[in-house]
Design a protein around this motif. Structure first.
Motif, PDB file in Angstrom:
ATOM      1  N   ILE A   1      11.023 -15.727  -9.233  1.00  0.00           N
ATOM      2  CA  ILE A   1      11.603 -14.467  -9.676  1.00  0.00           C
ATOM      3  C   ILE A   1      10.576 -13.375  -9.404  1.00  0.00           C
ATOM      4  N   GLY A   2      10.991 -12.380  -8.685  1.00  0.00           N
ATOM      5  CA  GLY A   2      10.083 -11.292  -8.376  1.00  0.00           C
ATOM      6  C   GLY A   2      10.805 -10.199  -7.613  1.00  0.00           C
ATOM      7  N   PHE A   3      10.020  -9.275  -7.115  1.00  0.00           N
ATOM      8  CA  PHE A   3      10.583  -8.174  -6.339  1.00  0.00           C
ATOM      9  C   PHE A   3      10.227  -8.348  -4.874  1.00  0.00           C
ATOM     10  N   SER A   4      11.174  -8.048  -4.044  1.00  0.00           N
ATOM     11  CA  SER A   4      10.958  -8.103  -2.594  1.00  0.00           C
ATOM     12  C   SER A   4      11.109  -6.700  -2.012  1.00  0.00           C
ATOM     13  N   SER A   5      10.352  -6.429  -0.976  1.00  0.00           N
ATOM     14  CA  SER A   5      10.400  -5.122  -0.317  1.00  0.00           C
ATOM     15  C   SER A   5      10.938  -5.286   1.087  1.00  0.00           C
ATOM     16  N   ARG A   6      11.704  -4.333   1.489  1.00  0.00           N
ATOM     17  CA  ARG A   6      12.154  -4.275   2.883  1.00  0.00           C
ATOM     18  C   ARG A   6      12.296  -2.814   3.282  1.00  0.00           C
ATOM     19  N   PHE A   7      12.174  -2.561   4.569  1.00  0.00           N
ATOM     20  CA  PHE A   7      12.227  -1.199   5.075  1.00  0.00           C
ATOM     21  C   PHE A   7      13.592  -0.923   5.693  1.00  0.00           C
ATOM     22  N   LEU A   8      14.113   0.245   5.395  1.00  0.00           N
ATOM     23  CA  LEU A   8      15.412   0.658   5.901  1.00  0.00           C
ATOM     24  C   LEU A   8      15.230   1.597   7.080  1.00  0.00           C
ATOM     25  N   SER A   9      16.155   1.534   7.974  1.00  0.00           N
ATOM     26  CA  SER A   9      16.119   2.454   9.102  1.00  0.00           C
ATOM     27  C   SER A   9      16.626   3.829   8.663  1.00  0.00           C
ATOM     28  N   ALA A  10      16.270   4.849   9.410  1.00  0.00           N
ATOM     29  CA  ALA A  10      16.631   6.215   9.039  1.00  0.00           C
ATOM     30  C   ALA A  10      18.142   6.409   9.011  1.00  0.00           C
ATOM     31  N   ASP A  11      18.877   5.633   9.816  1.00  0.00           N
ATOM     32  CA  ASP A  11      20.328   5.799   9.868  1.00  0.00           C
ATOM     33  C   ASP A  11      21.064   4.731   9.054  1.00  0.00           C
ATOM     34  N   ASP A  12      20.381   4.089   8.124  1.00  0.00           N
ATOM     35  CA  ASP A  12      21.011   3.057   7.302  1.00  0.00           C
ATOM     36  C   ASP A  12      22.123   3.712   6.478  1.00  0.00           C
ATOM     37  N   PRO A  13      23.327   3.133   6.514  1.00  0.00           N
ATOM     38  CA  PRO A  13      24.453   3.758   5.784  1.00  0.00           C
ATOM     39  C   PRO A  13      24.284   3.717   4.272  1.00  0.00           C
ATOM     40  N   ALA A  14      23.370   2.853   3.780  1.00  0.00           N
ATOM     41  CA  ALA A  14      23.186   2.791   2.328  1.00  0.00           C
ATOM     42  C   ALA A  14      22.512   4.036   1.782  1.00  0.00           C
ATOM     43  N   VAL A  15      21.817   4.775   2.653  1.00  0.00           N
ATOM     44  CA  VAL A  15      21.118   5.979   2.223  1.00  0.00           C
ATOM     45  C   VAL A  15      21.880   7.180   2.742  1.00  0.00           C
ATOM     46  N   THR A  16      22.391   7.976   1.843  1.00  0.00           N
ATOM     47  CA  THR A  16      23.150   9.157   2.246  1.00  0.00           C
ATOM     48  C   THR A  16      22.196  10.241   2.736  1.00  0.00           C
ATOM     49  N   ALA A  17      22.766  11.187   3.461  1.00  0.00           N
ATOM     50  CA  ALA A  17      21.970  12.300   3.968  1.00  0.00           C
ATOM     51  C   ALA A  17      21.385  13.115   2.822  1.00  0.00           C
ATOM     52  N   GLU A  18      22.159  13.241   1.739  1.00  0.00           N
ATOM     53  CA  GLU A  18      21.658  13.990   0.587  1.00  0.00           C
ATOM     54  C   GLU A  18      20.448  13.298  -0.027  1.00  0.00           C
ATOM     55  N   GLN A  19      20.524  11.945  -0.115  1.00  0.00           N
ATOM     56  CA  GLN A  19      19.395  11.205  -0.674  1.00  0.00           C
ATOM     57  C   GLN A  19      18.160  11.336   0.222  1.00  0.00           C
TER      58      GLN A  19
ATOM     59  N   VAL B   1       7.703   9.084  -4.543  1.00  0.00           N
ATOM     60  CA  VAL B   1       8.681   9.252  -5.620  1.00  0.00           C
ATOM     61  C   VAL B   1       9.810   8.253  -5.406  1.00  0.00           C
ATOM     62  N   TRP B   2      10.029   7.380  -6.422  1.00  0.00           N
ATOM     63  CA  TRP B   2      11.068   6.360  -6.313  1.00  0.00           C
ATOM     64  C   TRP B   2      12.399   6.907  -6.842  1.00  0.00           C
ATOM     65  N   GLN B   3      13.477   6.522  -6.113  1.00  0.00           N
ATOM     66  CA  GLN B   3      14.820   6.913  -6.535  1.00  0.00           C
ATOM     67  C   GLN B   3      15.726   5.693  -6.535  1.00  0.00           C
ATOM     68  N   ARG B   4      16.728   5.750  -7.361  1.00  0.00           N
ATOM     69  CA  ARG B   4      17.681   4.660  -7.491  1.00  0.00           C
ATOM     70  C   ARG B   4      18.504   4.544  -6.215  1.00  0.00           C
ATOM     71  N   LEU B   5      18.663   3.311  -5.723  1.00  0.00           N
ATOM     72  CA  LEU B   5      19.510   3.027  -4.570  1.00  0.00           C
ATOM     73  C   LEU B   5      20.157   1.675  -4.789  1.00  0.00           C
ATOM     74  N   GLY B   6      21.402   1.656  -5.150  1.00  0.00           N
ATOM     75  CA  GLY B   6      22.084   0.402  -5.436  1.00  0.00           C
ATOM     76  C   GLY B   6      21.446  -0.285  -6.626  1.00  0.00           C
ATOM     77  N   LYS B   7      20.999  -1.543  -6.442  1.00  0.00           N
ATOM     78  CA  LYS B   7      20.348  -2.304  -7.499  1.00  0.00           C
ATOM     79  C   LYS B   7      18.828  -2.290  -7.371  1.00  0.00           C
ATOM     80  N   GLY B   8      18.319  -1.346  -6.589  1.00  0.00           N
ATOM     81  CA  GLY B   8      16.876  -1.274  -6.397  1.00  0.00           C
ATOM     82  C   GLY B   8      16.390   0.161  -6.422  1.00  0.00           C
ATOM     83  N   LEU B   9      15.138   0.326  -6.018  1.00  0.00           N
ATOM     84  CA  LEU B   9      14.506   1.632  -5.925  1.00  0.00           C
ATOM     85  C   LEU B   9      14.011   1.826  -4.503  1.00  0.00           C
ATOM     86  N   VAL B  10      14.113   3.061  -4.028  1.00  0.00           N
ATOM     87  CA  VAL B  10      13.694   3.377  -2.674  1.00  0.00           C
ATOM     88  C   VAL B  10      12.708   4.543  -2.738  1.00  0.00           C
ATOM     89  N   GLU B  11      11.735   4.511  -1.825  1.00  0.00           N
ATOM     90  CA  GLU B  11      10.785   5.617  -1.731  1.00  0.00           C
ATOM     91  C   GLU B  11      10.504   5.903  -0.266  1.00  0.00           C
TER      92      GLU B  11
END
Length: 900
Positions: free
Chosen positions: A147-165, A173-183
């Motif tokens: 049990i732990g946290f895993s990190s992965r990097f998202l591409s700039a055009d990943d649909p999970a991240v909106t343009a506003e985000q 600065v960490w922000q909520r993204l789905g069930k995780g945090l993104v920075e």
């Protein structure tokens, strides 16, 4: 031809003006040069000091936040809490087997996982490092997972991240993204942090009885866990998983070992269960501190190794128990606020094959409130302790120091933070006040605490509220006591001075004891100077006072050329050529230390037998050649009598004798007491027999006087041998043995080799400076002494040497400075072993060699890096003190010489 002629007066005026200008310019350059030297030396000192000072700077706790976590019900105490690498989120395990992930900035729930459908774990254990966990159940089964946290990097055009985000993201600065945090990283990448849970298939362990306690260690291919069940059985299970690369089928093999747990009537079941990383040592402990330790090194015959009490008083209760990184040191917390560290060691008075015992190696600063929770670092020997009044402390086991403390919160309202970075004195005052009023902490109790994987963050969870701190502890391992005084390290039989900055695994306990390096520097200096100072000074006296000017003009430049040999070349020759050769001729080398000086003394007496006219005609090159011949004669005699010396005094095998395997101590004491015997015999001759000798030989001819002196030499040598043998037998009869002190087991690269080669390197500079000082003594002093009837030797010893003593002393001190700072010879020929041993046949390690070896591999700004700079500062201080003392003594000698 017209013009005013240049007169002598105008020429002198021009010359005087030129001299004044030259003096003014020289004064300016000399002044600036001297000031520049002082500034440079001071700058080096300040730079070394600035790098080393952070070693002694205390740690700091910066209070980041205190937030409520609605996802964690107040009435339910979690079993475990842990943070991610970036201190942005944490997860908590609830008793029902539910894992809740939440953000540390606002306490908002990120993810929730139910691990087991229809059942709840009855026992739980989390590894001290990594994210491995183990669960025990009612039916006796065990399930291991991660049990732990895993990190992965998202591409700039990943649909999970909106343009506003993306537009609102800021670095750090960490922000909520789905069930995780993104920075947004400083490099412009999007890092997503999410909870990751994976569980292996359950493993049936022995009987179907309920699992009360579980502990485990985990690797990629092997899981070892120990369980205590309700039926009183204690079992260790070794689970090996092998995956077929072709079929993907995983094969599980289980090896069971039953441990002989001794039940305690009236005390119920044990409250704590621990095992080492190798699962070869397993402990069970009751809440009164009574502990049973089992030795499982032989899995076919496990045994109860010992029973012991972990608590110092019968009125105390064991409230917290865990293991540091490596699972070797056990951290004990009790109801009185005491903290201690225990590890396996062999007592000093037991033989090498004796059993290991669990010993209290460290006692740390305590508080008057019960220790409620412990959390250990996954990187070093740092750990945190939570107390019943809500206070939290960060400590370091090896250095036994309190790094930082966060006092209890004075207001339990959400969003309010406690004192956090308050001073230790204030925290102690608050604790004392709480104890005085009888407060137990109430809701302020630090029920669970956790250190971040990088040991730079601390979290305390209690009553549905989380406090979070940033931990800044640059060098928790170092205190003045840890650097220069004995420290009790894991596995050692007692406190000791040790230098071991690294090891083969990440869980090694760093040992930064500088005293072995200081000792090695002193040892190298001593043995090098024993070899070099007599040769250099006697050679300088002979060249200055007895050698003809023509020969001096040839010999002195030849000796000075020796200084041009690079020390790395000398070190290479010492390690590759000289050390292997000397290893096979040790008796001959020891004999040469006696026969070469003896050949010189005998040769000098034989030279006196020559008629005076012949001796005067041969006073130049022939006499110098005779001296060289005496050296070879001494070496030849050593080669002839080395074997006899070994048979007579070292039981026929000097290597076995040095190792203590055979023979008595007479031979060793004979060699060590010979210088004392020589000194006593010479003193006897000078004080008591000098007048009688002069009166007897006054009427003798030159030849007869020389023969009388030769006979007296033979008698003196016999007296030296008899006296040294008497000392040796007396010391041997008293039960004293030099082996283990100044002599001992022979190591190929040792102080003897370094003494020869480093002495060879410093002889030229000491010889040159001493010879210049002797040559600068005015000739009228020599003439006056000779005119008063003194011999050339008496003139040299009683007039010339005292007058030039300031220069001679400076030559010796410069040689000492050269030896103390020598690097390459000791690096290549000393064996690089940081031991506290005067044995001339053993190696050592110096400050300079350690800096040269380890600084290129040290992480800049890390503890080792700064400790090496402290070593350089120590070396700087040693040379500064030596030079200061040398200057004071030199000025005193110079004043006395000036009076002449």
């Amino acid at each position: 031809m017209t013009g005013k002629p240049i007169t002598g007066r105008s020429r002198r005026r021009t010359t005087t003006r030129a001299v004044k200008i030259a003096e003014s310019v020289s004064r300016v350059f000399i002044t600036f040069g001297g000031m520049g030297t002082i500034v440079a030396v001071g700058g080096i000192f300040l730079f070394l000091l600035s790098v080393a000072i952070p070693l002694f700077r205390g740690a700091e706790l910066r209070d980041d936040a205190s937030v409520a976590v609605p996802a964690l019900p107040d009435a339910v105490a979690p079993l475990h809490v842990a943070m991610d690498d970036y201190r942005s989120s944490a997860w908590a395990l609830l008793p029902g087997g539910e894992v809740v992930a939440f953000a540390l900035t606002d306490g908002a729930e990120l993810d929730r996982r139910t691990l087991f459908e229809g059942r709840a774990p009855t026992a739980f254990h989390a590894a001290t490092h990594g994210d491995s966990v183990a669960f025990g159940f009612d039916d006796g089964s065990v399930q291991i997972g991660r049990i732990g946290f895993s990190s992965r990097f998202l591409s700039a055009d990943d649909p999970a991240v909106t343009a506003e985000q993306q537009a609102s993201l800021q670095p750090g600065v960490w922000q909520r993204l789905g069930k995780g945090l993104v920075e947004l990283t400083p490099e412009g990448q999007l890092r997503l942090q999410e909870l990751n849970v994976s569980l292996d298939e359950p493993v049936r362990s022995g009987s179907a009885s309920r699992v009360l306690l579980i502990t485990h260690s985990d690797s990629e291919t092997r899981e070892v866990f120990t369980v205590l069940k309700a039926d009183g059985s204690l079992r260790r299970e070794d689970v090996a998983r092998r995956k077929n690369l072709l079929t993907g089928l995983v094969t599980v093999k289980v090896k069971e070992v039953s441990l002989p747990l001794q039940p305690r009537l009236g005390h119920g079941a044990p409250s704590f269960l621990l095992q080492s990383d190798l699962a070869d040592s397993i402990c069970v402990a009751w809440d009164d501190g009574f502990t049973q330790r089992f030795d499982v090194r032989d899995a076919t015959a496990p045994k109860l190794a010992e029973s012991l009490q972990l608590l110092p008083g019968s009125d105390l209760k064991l409230t917290a128990l865990t293991q540091l990184l490596g699972a070797t040191t056990v951290v004990v917390g009790d109801s009185g606020g005491g903290l201690s560290g225990w590890f396996l060691a062999r007592p000093e008075n037991e033989a090498a094959g004796g059993d290991l015992r669990l010993v209290r190696g460290h006692t740390l600063p305590g508080r008057p409130f019960a220790v409620t929770s412990l959390a250990v670092s996954a990187r070093n020997r740092q750990f945190a302790a939570g107390y019943a009044d809500g206070a939290v402390r960060v400590l370091h086991m090896t250095s036994e120091q309190l790094l930082a403390e966060a006092a209890p919160t004075q207001d339990d309202s959400v969003g309010e933070s406690g004192s956090g970075t308050g001073a230790v004195a204030d925290a102690d005052a608050a604790a004392d006040a709480g104890a005085a009023t009888g407060s137990s902490g109430g809701d302020g109790t630090a029920a669970l605490i956790a250190l971040s994987p990088r040991a730079d963050g601390l979290l305390a969870l209690g009553a549905g509220q989380v406090r979070h701190w940033t931990v800044r502890a640059e060098s928790p391992e170092t205190t003045f006591a840890a650097l220069f005084r004995p420290v009790w390290y894991e596995g050692a039989s007692g406190p000791a001075h040790v230098w071991q900055s690294g090891g083969g695994t990440d869980d090694i306990e760093p040992k930064f004891g500088l005293w072995p390096l200081v000792f090695g520097t002193l040892k190298a200096s001593l043995y090098s100077l024993i070899f070099s100072v007599p040769i250099a000074l006697l050679a300088a006296i002979y060249t200055s006072e007895f050698l003809s000017r023509s020969m001096r003009s040839r010999v002195k430049p030849l000796i000075e050329i020796m200084a041009s040999l690079p020390s790395v070349v000398l070190g290479f020759l010492a390690a590759i050529v000289i050390a292997p050769v000397i290893e096979h001729i040790v008796p001959e080398v020891l004999a040469a230390m006696l026969t070469v000086p003896l050949a010189f003394v005998v040769g000098a007496h034989l030279w006196q037998l020559l008629p005076q006219g012949v001796a005067l005609r041969l006073a130049g090159l022939p006499r110098f050649a005779a001296m060289i011949l005496a050296v070879f004669a001494g070496l030849g005699l050593a080669a002839l009598c080395g074997g006899a010396l070994q048979r007579a005094f070292f039981a026929g095998d000097i290597m076995a004798w040095l190792d203590g395997q055979k023979g008595d101590s007479v031979g060793g004491w004979l060699l060590l007491t010979l210088p004392t015997a020589v000194f006593l015999v010479v003193l006897l001759r000078v004080r008591l027999l000098a007048g009688w000798t002069r009166s007897v030989t006054r009427q003798y001819s030159r030849g007869r006087s020389a023969a009388f002196g030769l006979g007296l030499l033979v008698v003196s040598l016999g007296g030296v041998v008899v006296l040294a043998l008497g000392f040796a037998h007396m010391l041997n009869g008293a039960g004293l043995d030099p082996r283990g002190s100044f002599v001992g087991t022979y190591v190929q690269r040792n102080a003897l080799i370094v003494g020869f080669l480093t002495g060879f390197a410093v002889i030229p500079i000491m010889y040159t400076l001493a010879e210049d000082a002797l040559a600068s003594v005015p000739d009228h002093l020599r003439a006056a002494s000779l005119a008063a009837g003194a011999t050339p030797w008496q003139t040299a010893v009683r007039v010339v040497v005292p007058t030039a003593m300031s220069g001679i002393f400076s030559a010796v001190m410069i040689g000492i400075g050269r030896v103390v700072g020598e690097t390459m010879i000791v690096l290549m020929a000393a064996g690089n072993t940081p031991v506290l041993d005067w044995n001339i046949f053993n190696g050592f390690r110096t400050l300079s060699a350690t800096i040269a070896v380890e600084l290129p591999e040290a992480v800049q700004g890390g503890t080792l890096y700064r400790v090496l700079f402290l070593a350089a500062l120590t070396l700087f201080g040693m040379t500064f003190v030596l030079n200061t003392i040398a200057e004071v003594v030199r000025q005193r000698f110079r004043k006395r010489a000036y009076e002449l």
